[in-house]
Design a protein around this motif. Sequence first.
Motif, PDB file in Angstrom:
ATOM      1  N   THR A 159     -19.072  25.697  23.941  1.00 21.97           N
ATOM      2  CA  THR A 159     -18.788  25.378  23.501  1.00 21.97           C
ATOM      3  C   THR A 159     -19.610  24.870  21.904  1.00 21.97           C
ATOM      4  O   THR A 159     -20.912  25.018  22.275  1.00 21.97           O
ATOM      5  CB  THR A 159     -18.172  23.363  23.737  1.00 21.97           C
ATOM      6  OG1 THR A 159     -19.515  23.227  24.136  1.00 21.97           O
ATOM      7  CG2 THR A 159     -17.022  24.037  24.772  1.00 21.97           C
ATOM      8  N   ILE A 199     -15.777  27.744  22.028  1.00 18.64           N
ATOM      9  CA  ILE A 199     -15.034  27.057  21.868  1.00 18.64           C
ATOM     10  C   ILE A 199     -15.447  25.780  20.631  1.00 18.64           C
ATOM     11  O   ILE A 199     -15.993  25.211  20.790  1.00 18.64           O
ATOM     12  CB  ILE A 199     -14.361  26.802  22.681  1.00 18.64           C
ATOM     13  CG1 ILE A 199     -14.182  27.662  24.001  1.00 18.64           C
ATOM     14  CG2 ILE A 199     -12.867  26.028  22.340  1.00 18.64           C
ATOM     15  CD1 ILE A 199     -13.904  27.272  25.644  1.00 18.64           C
ATOM     16  N   LEU A 201     -14.980  22.579  18.865  1.00 17.36           N
ATOM     17  CA  LEU A 201     -14.233  21.359  18.827  1.00 17.36           C
ATOM     18  C   LEU A 201     -14.073  20.260  17.667  1.00 17.36           C
ATOM     19  O   LEU A 201     -13.730  19.184  18.197  1.00 17.36           O
ATOM     20  CB  LEU A 201     -15.278  20.878  20.222  1.00 17.36           C
ATOM     21  CG  LEU A 201     -15.393  21.647  21.234  1.00 17.36           C
ATOM     22  CD1 LEU A 201     -16.593  20.285  22.070  1.00 17.36           C
ATOM     23  CD2 LEU A 201     -14.545  21.425  22.108  1.00 17.36           C
ATOM     24  N   ILE A 233      -9.224  20.991  28.050  1.00 14.35           N
ATOM     25  CA  ILE A 233     -10.069  20.244  27.300  1.00 14.35           C
ATOM     26  C   ILE A 233      -9.505  19.228  27.013  1.00 14.35           C
ATOM     27  O   ILE A 233      -8.508  18.444  26.399  1.00 14.35           O
ATOM     28  CB  ILE A 233     -10.870  21.094  26.045  1.00 14.35           C
ATOM     29  CG1 ILE A 233     -11.179  22.431  26.014  1.00 14.35           C
ATOM     30  CG2 ILE A 233     -11.769  20.058  25.356  1.00 14.35           C
ATOM     31  CD1 ILE A 233     -11.205  23.302  24.697  1.00 14.35           C
TER      32      ILE A 233
END
Length: 337
Positions: A159, A199, A201, A233
Amino acid sequence: MAGLGGTKMKNTWQQVKKVGIVHRLLSFWSRDWFLKVVSIWLAIVLWVLVGGEDTIEKTVNVPVEIINLPRGLVVSNQYKKKIEVSLTGPRSVILDMDDRNIVRQVDLSKATPGTMVVNNDVDHIDVPRSLTVQRVQPPSIILSIDKLVQKQYAVVANTVGDVAPGFEVKSIRMNPEYVMITGPGSVLSQLSALQTSYISLDGFRRSEQLQVPLDLSPAIVSLIGETSVTADIVVGLVVAVKTVELPLVVQEKGLSLLPKTVSVTASFPQILLDKGKKAKDLLVAHAERYGQTDQFNVIVTSQNNEEFPVKVISVLPRRVSEGKAKLLRATTKKKSE
């Protein structure tokens, strides 16, 4: 006179010989002349097809085929799957090469773990007898023979970025959580886990479920292909757990329950506290009569909006009785007298 006579005899003999040759030729053609014509025609055609056809050269790509690899072994390196073979031969055969299944077979029946050099000699290329192999490129192939193993690897979320202020990532669960891979031991020994692609966020305020590709090396892609997983998530508010004393609010007039306050433990959104809100001002404790009894249940509710909810963890006491309130009123009246 003698010389003149000899010359005449010589000329006469030559004429006789010519007559004899002509006679024999006539005799030859007079017998089965049709079969003889056909034979001569076939001989000419055969000479054109075999002896009279042009000889040309052509380079073709021949696939490499691994055969007889022992069980439990695998070729672990990337090698040239096709080799270039230069051929010479009759034009018709050369041009027909595309329709012929010519391969370079590599027999690994005696292979053991390690590095193996396979020479591409001209004798290793099986071609029709009318063709000649001139050269082969590359002249050799290097193969890395390794043991075939099976391992299980955890899938790890990779992330970047930050969720919205006041929120935090509670958990990230990958589905599947583990992936089983079968492949060369030397390749799998360099792998500790399977990471996802990045990823982001940034700005997340709620939970999300995303399809994410794995970030794989070419060696692993060759074993399991391009693979994606699901990332669950869970995003929630940053909270602070606090215990506050709240006064009891009674709906019925004239009642004064004991105790007058209850102890409430709750999780408060940190974003509200950072804005100057007091924890005790975010909750209200009500006393509601339980049926036809003299007991009251304590009900605690939140006064803020649903965007930043306060969650009650515990209330002490959960129930109070009217009897204690009556006792309180009687005691108070007696003291006043």
